[in-house]
Structures are given as structure tokens and as C-alpha cells.
Design a protein around this motif. Structure first.
Motif, PDB file in Angstrom:
ATOM      1  N   UNK A 127       8.045  14.771   6.165  1.00 42.57           N
ATOM      2  CA  UNK A 127       8.317  15.800   5.151  1.00 42.57           C
ATOM      3  C   UNK A 127       8.254  15.202   3.746  1.00 42.57           C
ATOM      4  N   UNK A 128       8.805  14.004   3.571  1.00 44.29           N
ATOM      5  CA  UNK A 128       8.785  13.377   2.247  1.00 44.29           C
ATOM      6  C   UNK A 128       7.361  13.031   1.820  1.00 44.29           C
ATOM      7  N   UNK A 129       6.559  12.579   2.776  1.00 40.83           N
ATOM      8  CA  UNK A 129       5.157  12.285   2.477  1.00 40.83           C
ATOM      9  C   UNK A 129       4.426  13.543   2.032  1.00 40.83           C
ATOM     10  N   UNK A 130       4.661  14.635   2.745  1.00 39.41           N
ATOM     11  CA  UNK A 130       4.017  15.909   2.405  1.00 39.41           C
ATOM     12  C   UNK A 130       4.428  16.390   1.021  1.00 39.41           C
ATOM     13  N   UNK A 131       5.703  16.199   0.699  1.00 41.77           N
ATOM     14  CA  UNK A 131       6.196  16.636  -0.611  1.00 41.77           C
ATOM     15  C   UNK A 131       5.505  15.900  -1.747  1.00 41.77           C
ATOM     16  N   UNK A 132       5.070  14.662  -1.463  1.00 40.29           N
ATOM     17  CA  UNK A 132       4.401  13.861  -2.484  1.00 40.29           C
ATOM     18  C   UNK A 132       2.878  14.027  -2.438  1.00 40.29           C
ATOM     19  N   UNK A 167       0.839  -1.194   0.000  1.00 36.90           N
ATOM     20  CA  UNK A 167       0.000   0.000   0.000  1.00 36.90           C
ATOM     21  C   UNK A 167       0.879   1.253   0.000  1.00 36.90           C
ATOM     22  N   UNK A 168       0.627   2.140  -0.948  1.00 31.54           N
ATOM     23  CA  UNK A 168       1.494   3.317  -1.107  1.00 31.54           C
ATOM     24  C   UNK A 168       1.312   4.359  -0.006  1.00 31.54           C
ATOM     25  N   UNK A 169       0.213   4.276   0.746  1.00 31.73           N
ATOM     26  CA  UNK A 169      -0.015   5.237   1.834  1.00 31.73           C
ATOM     27  C   UNK A 169       0.585   4.774   3.156  1.00 31.73           C
ATOM     28  N   UNK A 176       5.294  14.303  18.931  1.00 31.13           N
ATOM     29  CA  UNK A 176       5.306  15.737  18.620  1.00 31.13           C
ATOM     30  C   UNK A 176       5.319  15.959  17.107  1.00 31.13           C
ATOM     31  N   UNK A 177       6.173  15.234  16.409  1.00 32.45           N
ATOM     32  CA  UNK A 177       6.254  15.384  14.949  1.00 32.45           C
ATOM     33  C   UNK A 177       4.949  14.965  14.284  1.00 32.45           C
ATOM     34  N   UNK A 178       4.372  13.869  14.738  1.00 29.00           N
ATOM     35  CA  UNK A 178       3.145  13.341  14.128  1.00 29.00           C
ATOM     36  C   UNK A 178       1.966  14.269  14.393  1.00 29.00           C
ATOM     37  N   UNK A 179       1.859  14.751  15.600  1.00 27.96           N
ATOM     38  CA  UNK A 179       0.745  15.643  15.929  1.00 27.96           C
ATOM     39  C   UNK A 179       0.849  16.970  15.197  1.00 27.96           C
ATOM     40  N   UNK A 180       2.062  17.454  15.015  1.00 36.18           N
ATOM     41  CA  UNK A 180       2.242  18.681  14.241  1.00 36.18           C
ATOM     42  C   UNK A 180       1.803  18.497  12.796  1.00 36.18           C
ATOM     43  N   UNK A 181       1.868  17.257  12.322  1.00 41.06           N
ATOM     44  CA  UNK A 181       1.435  16.951  10.964  1.00 41.06           C
ATOM     45  C   UNK A 181      -0.055  16.632  10.893  1.00 41.06           C
ATOM     46  N   UNK A 182      -0.742  16.710  12.040  1.00 43.11           N
ATOM     47  CA  UNK A 182      -2.179  16.462  12.061  1.00 43.11           C
ATOM     48  C   UNK A 182      -2.570  15.030  12.328  1.00 43.11           C
TER      49      UNK A 182
END
Length: 468
Positions: free
Chosen positions: A200-205, A164-166, A236-242
């Protein structure tokens, strides 16, 4: 009533005929037929007693009389689905919540760890409005389709096009064999930064993070204990990403770690997951599990407009059994026992590490322990065949142990919580004897009881995928 209906050979024959061939069995070349069990012991059809160091399902001990009695009494009175009002459901939810941080206050009762983790994903997807999930290398979260997709322990066998790509796989926070090791000045931050970079890489895609999910201590992944502070930084990183943080306590909860009731608490009092899943030990072998989350996440799930209903989850019998398990844990001080016996066991195993070069690393937390076998302590060459030899020879000595991890070279100890110091002495004594006699280098093919086994294709208890 006889404990055995068929002779062992007939049972094997019927299993091959009627049970799916992908349903593996422990010690496949010479399986054990278990007909009864009590405490930390299991008995075969010939009356042989085995010390059970595998079974984290019979959490307070096989067939504990208090648990059996509670289930039988409630079954005589009433069992029905949770759409009827019944005190057992709310009483048990109240008692379970009392073991958790206040923020985690809403329960969903289901029937298995797989069902719990599947529901946790649904909660995360609905609350965040996102789809992407971050999981860890070698992680195992269950056998339903949604969980195979986030379990590298399983899907590593699939082609890239089938995955799964997600779903995104972060490095396992393994300070012995992983990317950042014990000599790193801050492995917790280094591993957490890997998750941050992945986001960050996920967001870029064009993706968006719904959840990070991790076993609080990785079991199938090789008994990995994350460095303190790792979960806080990841959250912290995950929550900042929603997204939300899901702590999978299916194998390691309910006091197993000794110092705390929940393994995620090893990270510190300042860490609270958004969702916690639990199973296996919750019912001492009775099929039940639970998802606990915050009021905010639960209300978001309600806002989807889709009613959640589970026919058997939280039924009166399951809740009676769950409360009995909590009673036994408290009455017999089994969390304290895990702490005391776990420390004693750790000391014995550390002595084995000093004595036997084959023992590369000892990882213990309460009655959750791993012994990693390596052929070379500098190169960390996995001693896979040796690990298989050890578990089969222990089986011959009536001790049941498993081996797992990405290289199947980690001896896993997850015994019932009534495991004693005497049991630890017996286990480590036998282990010492076997390691003393084990050749320094074992080829992939070795001989037991006249049967040739290929360690890579017949890994015994260690690689029956999904057996925990």
C-alpha cells in the motif's frame, strides 16, 4: 599427480598477490588448505580429515563417483551450447519438472544461483510490467548488481543514497528474534500483513510491485524458518498487486529439508510460487543452475522480443551431471537420510539447549539447522564473540562449521546429504565440550594459537559476505 603444487605458505603468498583482496577465505588468520575430498569429509595437505558441516554445494557428497563418471563420459562424447538439439537438455528438464508442481513447467538453465535470480527478476519485470521488488531483512540472493540491490545482507553497508529506491525490505519472518515471535497468536498473518502494508505504501508513492522474493528458508539471515501459512498470504497480497512470488531454493532445495524435495513445500500443498530458482546442489559442485516458471510467465518473456541465450546453460555435460545428482538422491535415499539424521540431530541439539544457557534457540529442518547463541535468553543479547570462538575451536577439532545471521551468532549446519548419525554424534559431542568450557561472557578480543582476533573484524567463516 601431486595434490599440492606449492607449500601452504607459498599458496597464501600467491593468493595475496594475484587474487582480489575482497575475495575472503575461511579462517583467514590460519586458513585450511584442502587438497581432496570425499563424501562428507575434506582433507588438507597433511592428510588431516575434516568433517564438512558447511558445504551445501557438494550436495550428494564430495566427488561422488557416479556424478564424476557421468560428467566425464559426456565430456568425452560431446559438449556444446544449447542452440544445438540434444536429448540431455529435455530429459533433464523433464525429470526436474517432475519434482515440482505441474504449474511450474518451463525451465531456463543457467550457470549459478546469482544468474538464476537475476533472470528471475527479468521474468518478473517483463510479466508484471512493474519495477518494484519486495525482499526480506537479512536476505542474500547473489553477487551481481541486480541482486546486491535486493540483498540487505549486502547492501545494509551502503548509504541510503546508494540503495535502489524501487527495492523495499519487509521484516524477516523470524519467530525467535523478529517483530512477531512464537508467543504471537498468528505470526504468519502478522508478518504477511507487513508485506500488505508495504505494498500500500509503495502504491501511494506511485510504485507498482513486480515481485516478492524470498529464500524458502533464510540461510545467511540466520537459518530462519518462516511460520506455515506465511508464503500463501504474502503470495495473495503480491498477486493482487500484479506481482509474482519468487522462491529462492538455491541453498535449501533438492531434499535438504527431509520431509519434502523443495523447502517451499513446507508451507503446504496449496502454495505454489510463480518462479523457483535453484543452484549450488543442482550440480554437486558443477557450475549450473535453473529457473523454473509457469507457461504464462515464460510466454510473456518471449513477447518482449528479446531472445534469451545462454552459452553454457543446459549444455550436455551439465545436464548429464544434473541427472546423475537426481539418480544418487533417489538411489541412496538422501532425502530420507536428511529426514532421519535431521531429526536425530535436532534431538541432540535440543539437549544442548537444556544444558547450556548460551544456546538460545534451535532451528532445524532436515539437514538445515541453526543454533542461535545468546548471552541472555530474555534479552536475546547476541553471543557474537562466543559463536566465533566455537567455530574456531571446532576447526581445531577438525570440524568445519560457519556462523552467520545479522549478529553473526547463529551456528549454521548445511552438510552434504550423506551426513550420518555418527557425524551428528561427533559434532554435538565436540560442541558440548566447547560450550562447557566457554566462558559465560567473552569479550570481543580472544586468543587462539597465540593469535589475537577481534571477533567483530575477523569473523572467520561467519561474515565473509556472500560465502554460503
Amino acid at each position: 599427480m601431486s595434490a599440492e603444487t606449492f607449500v601452504k605458505g607459498k599458496t597464501i603468498e600467491l593468493r595475496k598477490k594475484h587474487i582480489g583482496p575482497s575475495c575472503k577465505i575461511f579462517f583467514s588468520h590460519d586458513p585450511i588448505k584442502i587438497v581432496k575430498a570425499k563424501g562428507q569429509y575434506m582433507y588438507d595437505e597433511k592428510g588431516r580429515r575434516y568433517l564438512d558441516c558447511i558445504n551445501n554445494v557438494a550436495h550428494v557428497g564430495h566427488c561422488h563417483p557416479d556424478v564424476v563418471k557421468a560428467g566425464a563420459q559426456q565430456m568425452e562424447l560431446l559438449n556444446t551450447n544449447s542452440r544445438f538439439l540434444h536429448d540431455n537438455l529435455v530429459l533433464y528438464a523433464q525429470r526436474l519438472q517432475a519434482t515440482l508442481p505441474d504449474k511450474l513447467s518451463v525451465c531456463y538453465f543457467v550457470n549459478s544461483g546469482s544468474e538464476a535470480n537475476d533472470l528471475a527478476l527479468r521474468l518478473a519485470w517483463q510479466y508484471s510490467g512493474h519495477k518494484d521488488v519486495i525482499t526480506l531483512e537479512n536476505a542474500y540472493h547473489g553477487h551481481v548488481s541486480s541482486l546486491i540491490a535486493i540483498s540487505p545482507y549486502k547492501f545494509i553497508q551502503l548509504s541510503d543514497t546508494e540503495q535502489i529506491q524501487s527495492v523495499h525490505v519487509a521484516p524477516s519472518p523470524d519467530v525467535y528474534r523478529g517483530k512477531y515471535r512464537a508467543d504471537h497468536p498468528d505470526p504468519a498473518s502478522a508478518y504477511a500483513d507487513e508485506v500488505k502494508d508495504m505494498i500500500h505504501r509503495v502504491h501511494e508513492k506511485g510504485g507498482k510491485i513486480a515481485a516478492f522474493i524470498a529464500e524458502s528458508l533464510q540461510s545467511c539471515g540466520g537459518q530462519v524458518i518462516p511460520p506455515p501459512g506465511y508464503f500463501q498470504q504474502v503470495a495473495q497480497h503480491v498477486r493482487q498487486a500484479g506481482g509474482v512470488f519468487i522462491a529462492d531454493e538455491v541453498q535449501v532445495g533438492f531434499g535438504r529439508v527431509g520431509t519434502h524435495f523443495w523447502a517451499f513445500q513446507l508451507q503446504g500443498e496449496d502454495f505454489v510460487p510463480d518462479i523457483v530458482t535453484m543452484g549450488k546442489p543442482i550440480g554437486n559442485g558443477h557450475p549450473m543452475s535453473c529457473v523454473v516458471t509457469t507457461k504464462e510467465v515464460a510466454e510473456s518473456f518471449m513477447a518482449s522480443g528479446i531472445e534469451y541465450f545462454n552459452t553454457f546453460g543446459g549444455n550436455p555435460v551439465s545436464c548429464a551431471i544434473g541427472m546423475a545428482v537426481l539418480d544418487v538422491l533417489e538411489k541412496e535415499d538422501l532425502q530420507g537420510n536428511a529426514l532421519r539424521v535431521g531429526r536425530y540431530l535436532t534431538g541432540l541439539l535440543e539437549e544442548q539447549k537444556e544444558k547450556h544457557p548460551l544456546v538460545g534457540d534451535i532451528r532445524c529442518q532436515g539437514l538445515f539447522a541453526g543454533v542461535e547463541l545468546v548471552k541472555d535468553r530474555l534479552k536475546l543479547t547476541p553471543a557474537t564473540a562466543e559463536a566465533q570462538e566455537v567455530i574456531y575451536r571446532l576447526k581445531e577439532q577438525c570440524i568445519l562449521l560457519s556462523a552467520d545471521g545479522p549478529h553473526r551468532n547463529v551456528l549454521k549446519l548445511k552438510p552434504p546429504m550423506c551426513f550420518t548419525k555418527e557425524d551428528a554424534d561427533l559434532l554435538v559431542g565436540k560442541l558440548d565440550h566447547i560450550l562447557t568450557g566457554t566462558r559465560s561472557s567473552v569479550h570481543s578480543t580472544f586468543l587462539f594459537s597465540g593469535v589475537v582476533l577481534d571477533a567483530l573484524e575477523h569473523p572467520g567463516v561467519g561474515k565473509s559476505k556472500g560465502i554460503m
